[in-house]
Enzyme design. Sequence first.
Site, short mmCIF file in Angstrom:
data_model
loop_
_atom_site.label_atom_id
_atom_site.label_comp_id
_atom_site.label_asym_id
_atom_site.label_seq_id
_atom_site.Cartn_x
_atom_site.Cartn_y
_atom_site.Cartn_z
CG HIS A 55 -7.36 -27.68 13.66
ND1 HIS A 55 -6.67 -28.83 13.37
CD2 HIS A 55 -6.44 -26.78 14.12
CE1 HIS A 55 -5.39 -28.65 13.65
NE2 HIS A 55 -5.22 -27.43 14.11
CD GLU A 70 -5.73 -22.91 12.02
OE1 GLU A 70 -4.47 -22.96 12.01
OE2 GLU A 70 -6.41 -23.32 12.98
CG HIS A 71 -3.76 -27.21 9.63
ND1 HIS A 71 -2.57 -27.87 9.84
CD2 HIS A 71 -4.15 -26.76 10.85
CE1 HIS A 71 -2.26 -27.84 11.12
NE2 HIS A 71 -3.22 -27.18 11.76
CD GLU A 121 -1.26 -29.36 6.67
OE1 GLU A 121 -0.95 -28.82 7.74
OE2 GLU A 121 -0.44 -29.53 5.73
CD GLU A 124 -2.30 -29.06 15.63
OE1 GLU A 124 -2.64 -28.04 16.26
OE2 GLU A 124 -2.48 -29.17 14.40
#
Length: 421
Positions: A49, A52-53, A122, A129
């Site tokens: 994940h 992906e960011h 990030e 999140e």
Amino acid sequence: MTQTVRESRLPNGLRVVTDDMPHVETVSVGLWVGAGARNESAAVNGISHMLEHMAFKGTKRRNARSIAEEIEAVGGHLNAYTSREQTAYYARVLKEDVALAVDILADILQYSTFEEEELKRERGVIVQEIGQTEDTPDDLVFEKFQETAYRDQSLGRSILGTVERVNALGRDDLFAYMKSHYVASQMVLAAAGRIDHDALVALAGEKFGELPTAPSLTWQQGKYTAGDCRAARDLEQVHIVAGFDGLPHDDPNFYTAFVLSTLLGGGMSSRLFQEVREKRGLCYSVSTFTASYRDGGLFGVYAGTGENQVAELVAVMAAEIMSVAAKVGSDEVARARAQLKAGMLMSLESSSSRCERLGRQLLIFDRPIPTEEVIAKVDAVDEASVARIAERLFTGSRPVVAALGPVEQLEGYDKIAARFG
């Protein structure tokens, strides 16, 4: 196979598949990678994940702003997602801008730089999140359900990772993971819309031809673990998920399980909706779901209800679930089949849905599956096959139960499990 679908393979193993839709003016194109959260070790949980960011945060040729501006300057859209077994990066553009979309995808998936400042920023976004999931009980209860169903396994760990793991991941981890997992033999370039297959294959050879190939990736075998996870929280509702060991993608009863799920909780005419909500008013929301993996799966029911209704709700849900194995009507099976077929055929009107379908099918089945084949398999499901799969999934099975909220009146796990005896 429908004539609009074509497939090719580059010398390095990258598969290219297209679905031509000559009546539209746009193209959806993306890279599907056969690696996700279950390919991670515990030490790097969340790295799929995070990658992906970070893929959107700058390459050797583009910074993060340039990536966003270039695609939006032509009215395009760029996005990505991470699942347990796959990661996808995709764009939707006008037909004349396919080359730009592919160039950006090739750039971010091969030449990202993972600059430390961007990585630090990030990490903070992903921690937020994770916090958002913790604050969203109808999301968090599914996380707890998955964790309980595959306890202490990669398939049970969060896709997002934990705050501790996310903060510990560094640039070297990202480069190493990309090198070992983002290889041509584990990737599919899919496109649907106004697309020229041969032109896309040539473009793929130019942009992805240097991608290394590699043997098939390994993963930890999933082992279903029944059990209970409940957490008391000061909420208005109890959020509960109850489920069972399910079916892998290649099980012959795969589509039968989907018909069963639709019949039980797939719409306003479903058994659970009619009995739990319409007749008894025990909850606002109730639904069923299936999740399939390479080597297993899950079949479950979700509901949100009040503190004083939860005990009755569980009893009624269990009774309805168990009743399917005893009696299934031809009319309800026909309705479920019609719902599934209509949903699938309606999705074919979207280039994005067609693109995703192709990418996932090639990763899972190593071939595009014609719509006619899927329709035929759904049509072959009858009352007897639904009853058989219900008995296989439910009768005598030990369930997974996850609950969040004011759970004091929820009966004990052994009593709930006995309802499926």
